[in-house]
Write an enzyme that holds these catalytic residues in place. Structure first.
Site, PDB file in Angstrom:
ATOM      1  CD  GLU A 190      45.286  35.713  42.859  1.00 24.63           C
ATOM      2  OE1 GLU A 190      44.709  36.536  43.594  1.00 24.63           O
ATOM      3  OE2 GLU A 190      44.943  35.489  41.686  1.00 24.63           O
TER       4      GLU A 190
ATOM      5  CE  LYS B  16      41.296  39.057  43.265  1.00 23.07           C
ATOM      6  NZ  LYS B  16      42.327  38.050  42.946  1.00 23.07           N
TER       7      LYS B  16
ATOM      8  CG  ASP C 201      44.640  52.850  53.944  1.00 22.09           C
ATOM      9  OD1 ASP C 201      44.122  51.756  53.669  1.00 22.09           O
ATOM     10  OD2 ASP C 201      44.076  53.708  54.655  1.00 22.09           O
TER      11      ASP C 201
ATOM     12  CG  HIS D 168      46.318  30.029  38.764  1.00 20.55           C
ATOM     13  ND1 HIS D 168      46.736  31.280  39.131  1.00 20.55           N
ATOM     14  CD2 HIS D 168      45.647  29.538  39.825  1.00 20.55           C
ATOM     15  CE1 HIS D 168      46.306  31.532  40.351  1.00 20.55           C
ATOM     16  NE2 HIS D 168      45.652  30.485  40.794  1.00 20.55           N
TER      17      HIS D 168
HETATM   18  C1  MEV Z   1      42.260  36.467  39.489  1.00 19.71           C
HETATM   19  O1  MEV Z   1      42.929  36.860  40.661  1.00 19.71           O
HETATM   20  C2  MEV Z   1      41.987  37.669  38.605  1.00 19.71           C
HETATM   21  C3  MEV Z   1      41.208  37.385  37.319  1.00 19.71           C
HETATM   22  O2  MEV Z   1      39.975  36.766  37.647  1.00 19.71           O
HETATM   23  C4  MEV Z   1      40.990  38.709  36.645  1.00 19.71           C
HETATM   24  C5  MEV Z   1      40.090  38.643  35.433  1.00 19.71           C
HETATM   25  O3  MEV Z   1      39.250  37.714  35.344  1.00 19.71           O
HETATM   26  O4  MEV Z   1      40.210  39.552  34.591  1.00 19.71           O
HETATM   27  C6  MEV Z   1      41.949  36.429  36.446  1.00 19.71           C
END
Ligand code: MEV
Length: 430
Positions: A84, A268, A284, A382
């Site tokens: 990513e 995430k 892992d 991004h």
């Molecule tokens: C994207 O890979 C991760 C985000 O969505 C995390 C977040 O929203 O805090 C940008």
């Protein structure tokens, strides 16, 4: 050797120049550099064929280096394997902000893992628990006979605990937890072997029948924790005062605390920093993901793994505490040649040191995401990187990639169809 992880302009170098800078950082050998560069002969098909089943080839991913990390006063270059865009740049940027606040302060627990042995058909659980507890020494000795190497390193099975479930879809059960110190290994193999070995003795002692004998990925005895401070002034951006960015980040954190829909995305963002280090070091990542999310739900409601607050000086302070069952010996850490080079680059010799760096990368990625969300939004940063991927997918090569990407960004139209048009126009013009 230059032990400063703040390498100015690192992102503007070519991959070969970056490798030279990495080498200068820690005096890695030619062979280590070759492993980090990747390509033919690093993970051979022959070696891969010994790692998993039905191998037909190998599969490559980008390996990037996050800069600016200072963990417990030590500068670290962090290898990250991930597909990513923005993750490596975001972690490096956040690590620089945190560096301005004194760097990361991290620690990790001893490497205690839990092996579960499920006992069923027990009429009197209290009596079964008493019988097993009375034979505790015998059970632990039997477990430790399965892994003399662990015992020799000062680890091994240490204790027994009990969890009683009076009701389940299949009825009551007693679960015995075997607590094992896995030292510098992740420990899955040792723990599973021990759990299987002691199960017949536990059956005998309890009068029950053992079904599952397997480690738990909720490795909550093996937490890593980090705290970091970011001076509010360092967060000022595009005319937004640092104090306002802190407030916006605290609102973002507040949403993740109360709302599982947001907490999943917030966490995430933390795993965006952790998983790439886990992959780079041959660990892992499914185990780490499972442990993280189970831990995030430990209170009965899924919530944020990290905590953010404002200190008395008005600066932003973040903490993160979560399970991190990683190893620096055994498994793919030893078999994958690039994993060995990654561990060498990190300069870690113990599992706890690797866990500390992982949790720092997690907090950094979380901060990068929250800062972007709190200010210009996630898409601006991004966009440039995403545009390069779109250009690549449209068939651009070499210099064409940046030229096509720059045009897409200028038009704010990051679309495959437009990338193909721009590429065609570029090729006609040349
Ligand atoms: C994207 O890979 C991760 C985000 O969505 C995390 C977040 O929203 O805090 C940008």
């Amino acid at each position: 050797m230059n032990h400063n992880s703040r390498i100015a302009g690192f992102h503007r170098l070519t991959p070969e120049e970056r490798l030279r800078a990495v080498r200068a950082f820690d005096g890695l050998s030619d062979d280590d550099i070759r492993q980090l560069r990747g390509g033919a002969g690093v993970l051979t098909v022959g070696r891969a064929d010994k790692m998993i089943e039905n191998v037909v080839g190998t599969y490559e991913l980008p390996l990037g280096i996050a800069t600016n990390f200072q963990v417990n006063g030590r500068d670290v270059l962090v290898p990250m394997v991930v597909e990513e865009p923005s993750i490596v740049a975001g972690a490096s940027y956040a690590a620089r902000l945190i560096r301005d606040g004194g760097g990361f302060a991290a620690s990790a627990d001893a490497s205690l893992m839990i092996g579960q042995i499920q006992l069923t058909g027990i009429d009197d659980p209290a009596r079964a628990i008493a019988a097993i507890a009375a034979a505790r020494g015998e059970v632990l000795a039997l477990a430790n006979r399965q892994s003399s190497s662990l015992a020799a390193l000062g680890g091994g099975a240490l204790d027994l605990e009990f969890r009683q479930h009076d009701a389940s879809p299949m009825g009551a059960m007693l679960v015995v937890h075997l607590i094992v110190d896995c030292r510098d290994a992740m420990g899955a193999n040792a723990v599973n072997t021990m759990a299987e070995a002691v199960a017949p003795l536990l059956e005998q002692l309890s009068g029950g029948r053992a079904y599952l004998r397997i480690l738990s990925n909720l490795s909550d005895r093996r937490l890593a924790r980090v705290s970091a401070r970011v001076p509010a002034a360092a967060l000022a951006r595009d005319g937004i005062a640092g104090a306002d960015v802190v407030t916006a980040i605290l609102w973002a954190h507040a949403l993740a605390v109360v709302d599982p829909y947001r907490a999943a995305t917030h966490n995430k963002g933390i795993m965006n920093g952790i998983d790439p280090v886990i992959v780079a070091t041959g660990n892992d990542w499914r185990a780490i993901e499972a442990g993280a999310h189970a831990y995030a739900a430990r209170g009965g409601r899924y919530t944020s793994l990290s905590h953010w607050e404002r200190d008395a000086a008005g600066d932003l302070v973040g903490t993160l505490s979560m399970p991190l069952a990683v190893g620096v010996v055994g498994g793919a850490t030893r078999v994958h040649p690039a994993a060995q080079a990654a561990l060498k680059l990190l300069g870690v010799h113990h599992a706890s040191e690797l866990a500390e760096i992982c949790v720092c990368a997690g907090l950094a990625s979380n901060l990068a995401a929250l800062r972007a969300l709190a200010t210009e939004g996630i898409q601006r940063g991004h966009m440039a990187l995403h545009a390069r991927q779109v250009a690549l997918a449209a068939g651009a090569h070499g210099d064409e990639i940046d030229l096509v990407a720059a045009q897409l960004v200028a038009e704010r139209l990051i679309k495959p169809t437009r990338a193909a048009e721009v590429l065609a126009e570029l090729r006609v013009a040349v």
